[in-house]
Write an enzyme that holds these catalytic residues in place. Structure first.
Site, PDB file in Angstrom:
ATOM      1  N   GLN A  74       1.386  -1.475  -0.096  1.00 27.86           N
ATOM      2  CA  GLN A  74       0.031  -0.038   0.552  1.00 27.86           C
ATOM      3  C   GLN A  74       0.908   1.352   0.071  1.00 27.86           C
ATOM      4  OE1 GLN A  74      -3.258  -2.524   3.320  1.00 27.86           O
ATOM      5  NE2 GLN A  74      -3.348   0.353   2.672  1.00 27.86           N
ATOM      6  N   ARG A 115      -9.793  -0.364   6.793  1.00 23.55           N
ATOM      7  CA  ARG A 115     -10.665   0.284   6.599  1.00 23.55           C
ATOM      8  C   ARG A 115     -11.264   1.824   7.304  1.00 23.55           C
ATOM      9  NH1 ARG A 115     -14.461  -1.005   1.169  1.00 23.55           N
ATOM     10  NH2 ARG A 115     -14.974   1.011   0.697  1.00 23.55           N
ATOM     11  N   CYS A 116      -9.933   2.280   7.785  1.00 22.64           N
ATOM     12  CA  CYS A 116     -11.091   4.392   8.961  1.00 22.64           C
ATOM     13  C   CYS A 116      -9.041   4.889   8.765  1.00 22.64           C
ATOM     14  CB  CYS A 116     -11.040   3.366   9.951  1.00 22.64           C
ATOM     15  SG  CYS A 116      -9.574   2.425  11.511  1.00 22.64           S
ATOM     16  N   GLU A 170     -13.389   4.922   3.901  1.00 23.87           N
ATOM     17  CA  GLU A 170     -13.529   4.609   4.914  1.00 23.87           C
ATOM     18  C   GLU A 170     -15.076   5.543   5.943  1.00 23.87           C
ATOM     19  OE1 GLU A 170      -9.268   5.425   6.252  1.00 23.87           O
ATOM     20  OE2 GLU A 170      -8.996   3.951   5.162  1.00 23.87           O
TER      21      GLU A 170
END
Lengths: 150, 808
Positions: free
Chosen positions: B237, B384-385, B760
């Protein structure tokens, strides 16, 4: 995991107890047992191949017996290591009650398994263990020329 | 003007720029199986690596015997810590300032820990050979419960640093203690609590879970010994960070390392960290001289690469009798596992947990987080935040509900009383953030109206009566959530990872015929960057998004950037894209003025062209300017049309949203049915509404998973109990409800196009909405019952009903 059961064996208690201490008989009866060495009256070493769900592993383990209450009852503690597949440890209390010419064997076993075996097979552990126990007692009764009465 | 000339709005539409629901350009290859993922990379002579992993959660490694494995045909090498030690690679630094074993060095600290790396000619041989590596372990007592970490007699996990009284984040009070992080005012908050009309208290556990991307982590390392260059393909990532870290660790000069992130099948934070597989593959390639591939299987992924959450949050919230919140206190026990490998900006060992005042105007607050070592896998990534924001949002949204019970007040009304008002922005929170913008009341009212909130509460009250008279066995829960995210890390004044500032970048080349390529420091993992960044640029430079290629992930070609996680791509790289586009336009304006034979100031930008002010029939399109830039001599202007921008954001962005979940719960089976889910998101300027909707759907579904069943669980021996998809819940179409999406649009005042990021938000807001619905369903049935912990699987819901006597 806990297992608890009662098995009626059509043989006198002394004979049952003696057989339970006979490495040759045990080796024949324990499913997947490849090797069973009796180091002393209370210490056993075993190599057993087990398959639980998708995991097949060869366990080497040690078992220690406590026969102080024998032949009314005895207990055992053991642990086994199956390499990357995981490990198992546990113990059992076994009771032997005379009922005429027959023997009522009760057992209460507690076992814990770890590693991949526990991860992949957790749902199957109890049912597989029950199946293995049943298989053991069926073979055991056969060795004693007696049908198990479950 | 010629009648056939397109109108201004037609020209704007043709650009497919901001606000267009442009179809995703990536999908033609993804839907045809033509993506290029890490496991698609095949190189001549490539070998495969696989790990021998520890079956024990805590044990000494007495010996490792690889003889039998090495005898197996096709096995090339077996690496252990002893092989890596001369290279000083048996341990590696983590992103959180700790260090982590690459391969077991004397002991193992979690089940599934990497013990040895088997390299073989194919993947199956490697998998078979790991069973032949004999490792002799001596089992040690296991520490699973972080609350017991500092008890007398607790096993000491990290013997390597047991004597160190100071860690990367300050004082350590126990060998199993990592850090204490404090924000806000302790004494002032305690004073508010002791003098308050009402104080509600609760301990809220946000359980351990895992991002579990569809594609697991993996890499291919290829060391070319002739020219000394290392090429590392991987599911990264943050490819540029990986290159820098790989250079620092290996001693290979950075220009001799090329890191390539190909297509990535979902990241969700799992692919931010640096894992032993990468290090071992690089070493194995250097040793063997051929490429080495390592790809996790699902069990490896769930067991060993980064988990998320695992926060025990104890809160106290003070309010007046009328419901005005006066203070918030929070103490968190953060279970970090065996090594502190959290992926957080350096100065934030608990991420942005200090956003836990939420959407509310809370004058006084205090937060303390204690990081703890346990015999579990390392990690602590932002699944996902943004960094620890979902934990913070869950905490405050549960505390609000608990306070509402205590005050005997409607939880929606309580929120309204306490929202930060529109005219208070920019708002300085008690825990140190400057919220850039927001309009919470408008969003909330819109949401309440859309779901007919009053009608729902009336129906719920009727349902409770019907239950009491035996007419129904199904309870109804209304889950409210109003969340405020903090994304777009971040300003270099306070955000860095391993010392690397968290700017991002975009480099644009306009081709002579008027099409373009833009390269960014980020990397899409499914977010649709190739679609949306082209749209940002289209609106800036007047070239159709269809004529712009977006490229990311190759460190030899893309400008340096910190990657994609924490919803930072649009706030940071998106801003860089707009700024680089503006540089293009500034140069293009000079060229256009020359071509039109007027002064620079006499022309103005008009969608896709420069027009002479007051004479719009005289114009030069960007396409014409591009051609001239390369092919015409323009006095005082260099040929070419390129620009690069490195963007250091002045602040974070603060997306927010109002969610409502309506759920029916069967008290006898514990089953739930989501009747309605309404999600209003405000992510500032909307770049592509279709992609936003897709992101919201995906994020809500992950939130559903987390809230309703997904967890990483360990037994007392430290055995990982949820390492296959039989046990680890991933929702299918069957479990996933219909979502109603909505929006308001409050642009970020400091972002060049006003965008805030959205990927997110639905996870951050969704988890409390689902969980609040479950808890709300039981509100009428227990005076003292204020909270049950997630995940709300059927068993736990059934158990709650049983404990409340609803089965009697």
């Amino acid at each position: 995991m806990e297992l608890k059961d009662e098995v009626r064996i059509a043989a006198p208690r002394e004979q049952v107890y003696a057989a339970l201490n006979d490495p040759e008989i045990l080796k024949k009866c324990i499913p997947g047992c490849e090797e069973l060495i009796k180091h002393s009256d209370t210490e056993l070493e075993a190599k057993v191949t087990l398959k639980i769900g998708p995991v097949k592993a060869r366990f080497s383990g040690n078992v220690v017996l406590d026969p102080t209450q024998a032949p009314d009852s005895f207990s055992l503690q053991g642990e086994g290591n199956g390499g990357v597949a995981g490990f198992a440890k546990g113990g059992a209390d076994v009771g032997l009650a005379e009922d005429g010419d027959e023997t009522v064997l009760t057992y209460q076993a507690k076992a814990a398994i770890g590693g991949k075996l526990a991860q992949l097979g957790s749902r199957l552990v109890t049912s597989t263990s029950r199946k293995l126990a049943a298989k053991f007692f069926a073979s055991f009764a056969k060795e004693l020329n007696a049908d198990p009465v479950v | 003007m010629n009648e056939m000339s397109p109108t201004k709005s037609e020209r704007a539409a043709a650009l497919k720029g901001l606000g267009t629901s442009r179809k995703r350009v990536e999908d033609s290859r993804f839907t045809q199986g033509k993506g290029n993922y890490i496991d698609d990379i095949k190189m001549p002579g490539m070998l495969f690596g696989d790990f021998v992993r520890s079956p024990y959660a805590h044990a000494r490694v007495k010996s490792i015997n690889a003889e039998r494995a090495l005898e197996m045909p096709g096995v090339i090498a077996v690496l252990t810590a002893a092989d890596l030690e001369p290279l000083s690679l048996h341990w590696m630094p983590t992103l959180a300032g700790d260090k982590q074993m690459v391969l077991a060095d004397g002991k193992v600290l979690f089940q599934g820990q990497e013990v040895a790396f088997v390299v073989a000619e194919d993947r199956y041989i490697a998998a078979d050979a790991i069973e032949l590596v004999e490792v002799d372990y001596e089992e040690l007592p296991v520490l699973i419960d972080p609350m017991k970490a500092e008890e007398d007699g607790a096993p000491i996990l990290r013997e390597d640093i047991a004597d160190q009284k100071t860690g990367a984040h300050g004082a350590r009070r126990h060998p199993n203690h990592i850090f204490t992080w404090e924000q806000g005012e302790k004494e002032a908050t305690e004073a508010v609590l002791s003098g308050a009309d009402v104080v509600a208290e609760e301990t809220v556990y946000y359980h351990r879970t895992h991002p579990c991307p569809l594609e697991t982590c993996g890499c291919v390392a290829s060391m070319d010994k002739v020219n000394g260059k290392l090429t590392l393909y991987g599911t990264f990532q943050a490819p540029h960070v990986v290159r820098t870290v790989a250079s620092l660790l290996s001693g290979i000069a950075e220009h001799n390392i090329r890191v390539i992130s190909p297509d990535i099948g979902g990241g969700f934070g799992n692919k931010v960290g640096v894992y032993p597989g990468y290090v071992c593959s690089i070493v194995a390639s250097i040793v063997t001289g051929v490429p080495v591939k390592w790809v996790e299987d699902r069990m490896d992924n769930l067991m060993a690469t980064a988990f998320a959450r695992d926060y025990w949050m104890t809160g106290k919230i003070a309010a007046t009798k009328e419901g005005k919140i006066t203070g918030l206190w929070c103490h968190t026990i953060a279970d970090h596992g065996a090594f502190d490998a959290c992926a957080d900006p350096t100065k934030f060992p608990a991420g942005f947990m200090n956003i836990c005042t939420g959407s509310y105007d809370i004058p006084t607050a205090y937060l303390a987080v204690d990081g703890i070592y346990t015999n579990k896998a390392p990690g602590g990534v932002a699944y996902r935040c943004s960094f620890r924001v979902t934990e913070a949002a869950y905490f405050i949204e549960r505390m609000i509900e608990v306070l509402a019970i205590k005050l005997d007040m409607d939880a929606g009304e309580l929120r309204k009383i306490n929202f930060i008002k529109k005219d208070q922005f920019p708002y300085n929170s008690a825990l140190g953030w400057e919220f850039d913008s927001g309009d919470y009341h408008t969003a909330w009212d819109k949401a309440m109206q859309a779901v007919d909130y009053d009608g729902l509460r009336k129906e719920q009250a009727e349902r409770v009566e019907a239950f009491k008279t035996g007419e129904t066995r199904k309870m109804m829960g209304i889950g409210l959530a109003h969340f405020t995210e903090i994304v777009g890390a971040g300003p270099m004044k306070n955000c860095d990872i391993l010392g690397m500032g968290m700017f991002d970048s975009c480099e644009i080349r306009i081709h002579p015929t008027g099409s373009a390529i833009a390269r960014l420091g980020t990397i899409s993992q499914g977010q649709g960057h190739a679609t949306t960044f082209a749209q940002i640029l289209a609106s800036e430079i007047g070239i159709s998004a269809d004529d712009i290629t977006i490229e990311e992930g190759d460190t030899d070609t893309a400008p340096y950037g910190l990657g994609t996680y924490g919803s930072r791509s649009t706030p940071v790289a998106g801003a860089a894209t707009a700024m680089a586009g503006r540089k293009i336009r500034a140069k293009a304006q000079m060229i256009a003025a020359y071509l039109l034979e007027v002064h620079d100031n006499d022309i103005e930008w008009d969608v896709d062209r420069f027009v002479v002010k007051g004479a719009e029939e005289r114009f030069k399109t960007m396409k014409e300017v591009a051609y001239a830039a390369y092919n015409q001599e323009i006095p005082g202007v260099e040929p070419g049309l390129e620009a690069v921008s490195y963007y250091d954001p002045p602040n974070m962005t603060y997306p927010f949203g109002a969610y409502v979940c309506v759920m029916d719960i069967d008290v006898d089976t514990g089953e739930h049915e989501i009747r309605k889910f309404y999600a209003l998101d405000d992510c500032g300027t909307r770049i592509n509404p279709m992609i936003i909707e897709g992101q919201v759907h995906g994020g809500l579904t992950e939130a559903l998973a987390i809230a309703m069943g997904q967890e990483i669980a360990y037994d007392d021996m430290g055995t990982h109990k949820t390492s296959t998809l039989m046990d680890f819940f991933i929702p299918t179409a069957w479990e996933t409800p219909h979502y109603l999406t909505d929006f308001t649009e409050t642009p970020s005042p400091h972002h060049p196009i006003g965008a805030k990021g959205v990927g997110e938000s639905p996870n951050v807001g969704g988890v409390p909405a689902f969980s609040n619905a479950v808890n709300d369903a039981f509100r009428a049935f227990g005076v003292d019952h204020t909270h049950t912990n997630m995940p709300h699987d059927h068993w736990r819901i059934w158990k709650t009903a049983k404990d409340l006597g609803m089965h009697d």
